[in-house]
Design an enzyme around this catalytic site. Structure first.
Site, short mmCIF file in Angstrom:
data_model
loop_
_atom_site.label_atom_id
_atom_site.label_comp_id
_atom_site.label_asym_id
_atom_site.label_seq_id
_atom_site.Cartn_x
_atom_site.Cartn_y
_atom_site.Cartn_z
N ASP A 105 0.85 -1.18 0.00
CA ASP A 105 0.00 0.00 0.00
C ASP A 105 0.90 1.25 0.00
O ASP A 105 1.80 1.36 -0.83
CB ASP A 105 -0.95 -0.06 1.21
CG ASP A 105 -1.92 1.10 1.30
OD1 ASP A 105 -2.87 1.15 0.51
OD2 ASP A 105 -1.73 1.97 2.17
N TYR A 212 -1.78 11.41 2.62
CA TYR A 212 -2.66 11.62 1.47
C TYR A 212 -2.70 13.09 1.08
O TYR A 212 -2.71 13.43 -0.11
CB TYR A 212 -4.08 11.16 1.82
CG TYR A 212 -4.25 9.66 1.89
CD1 TYR A 212 -4.60 8.92 0.76
CD2 TYR A 212 -4.08 8.98 3.09
CE1 TYR A 212 -4.78 7.54 0.82
CE2 TYR A 212 -4.25 7.61 3.17
CZ TYR A 212 -4.59 6.90 2.03
OH TYR A 212 -4.75 5.54 2.10
N HIS A 267 -6.91 -6.30 -1.47
CA HIS A 267 -5.84 -5.32 -1.23
C HIS A 267 -4.89 -5.79 -0.13
O HIS A 267 -3.71 -5.44 -0.13
CB HIS A 267 -6.49 -3.99 -0.83
CG HIS A 267 -5.52 -2.90 -0.53
ND1 HIS A 267 -4.85 -2.21 -1.52
CD2 HIS A 267 -5.09 -2.36 0.65
CE1 HIS A 267 -4.06 -1.31 -0.97
NE2 HIS A 267 -4.19 -1.37 0.34
#
Length: 288
Positions: A105, A212, A267
């Site tokens: 990730d 982010y 994921h």
């Protein structure tokens, strides 16, 4: 959490203290494991024993903002260049001239960035359900379906509200998101309790979200160099957040890249299919 084969210490990287878990023989092949959102070193718990047992020397940091590591203030502190420099500084502090690098990730994004800009340091690179940051923007513009999958990242750009939502009721939403986006049984309630304890530390979720925010708001190199290290991308094809095309696009930035698909995994491939992932990593990282 109390596995006697895993030791823990804090390492000072020019004023930033990282908490690092370590395992494996001191003279083993140095291998740095980088977790993603919203995990910490514990996210590699299924890999530590097998990889260390294969002879790899593992360094598993809580990346900046996570776990027991420092949480610098401000979005700029989480620029991708700084995250990558943490990896180089950690290797320097441990006396590692070259090392294997594995990331899942967000840890995979950082690993790709390190391998692009510090090719002399990375022996082998493995990325798990992560794309090269250099391909994400162009891919997003060409694939509306990926834009829909990435809508949550837009919510994360808002001030304060995401922190309140994600920490409410002891991290109930994050618990639900991890449970729903993974294979049944991959995360037990006890596992999620361990994660929630870290999320609820003061400032933790803000720091995690700043990764982010920095990626979306701050400029970075648009044309990163191709990766010269042998690269293995492991991909759970039932990923709800990322299309497999991102993995294929990432191979274009790797001179010697290979994609291994896991059709039944999500994921969270290292949690869903730990034995298969461990076998793939040991085979790849153990090569000379």
């Amino acid at each position: 959490m109390s596995d006697p084969a895993v030791s823990h210490r804090h390492i000072d990287l020019r004023g930033l203290r990282l908490h690092v878990a370590e395992a494996g023989p001191a003279d083993g092949v140095p291998t740095i494991l980088l977790h993603g959102f919203p995990e910490f070193w514990f996210g590699w718990r299924h890999q530590i024993g097998p990889l260390a047992g294969s002879g790899l020397r593992l360094l598993i940091p809580d990346q900046r903002g996570y776990g027991l590591s420092d949480r610098p203030k401000g979005i700029a502190a989480y620029h991708l260049d700084r995250l990558a420099q943490d990896v180089i500084a950690l290797a320097d502090a441990c006396g590692l001239a070259r090392f294997n690098l594995v990331g899942h990730d967000w840890g995979g994004l950082v690993a790709f960035w390190v391998a692009s800009f510090h090719p002399e340091r990375v022996e082998r690179l493995a990325a798990l359900n992560a794309c090269h940051p250099g391909v994400f923007g162009p891919y997003l513009r060409r694939h509306p379906g990926q834009a829909l999958r990435s809508a949550y990242a837009g919510f994360f750009q808002l001030p304060l509200l995401p922190e309140r939502v994600l920490t409410a009721r002891e991290g109930r939403l994050l618990r639900a998101l991890m449970r729903r986006s993974s294979a049944p049984g991959s995360f037990t309630e006890a596992d999620l309790d361990v994660y929630a304890r870290e999320w609820l530390r003061p400032g933790a979720v803000s720091a995690m979200l700043n990764w982010y925010r920095a990626l979306a708001q701050l400029p970075r190199e648009r044309h990163p160099p191709k990766i010269v290290a042998p690269t293995l991308i492991l991909w759970g094809e039932r990923d709800q957040a990322l299309q497999t095309g991102l993995a294929e696009a990432s191979l274009d930035l790797c001179e010697r890249g290979r994609l291994q698909r896991f059709p039944q995994a999500t994921h969270w491939v290292q949690h869903d299919a730990p034995e298969a992932v461990n076998a793939a990593l040991i085979d790849f990282l153990g090569r000379s």
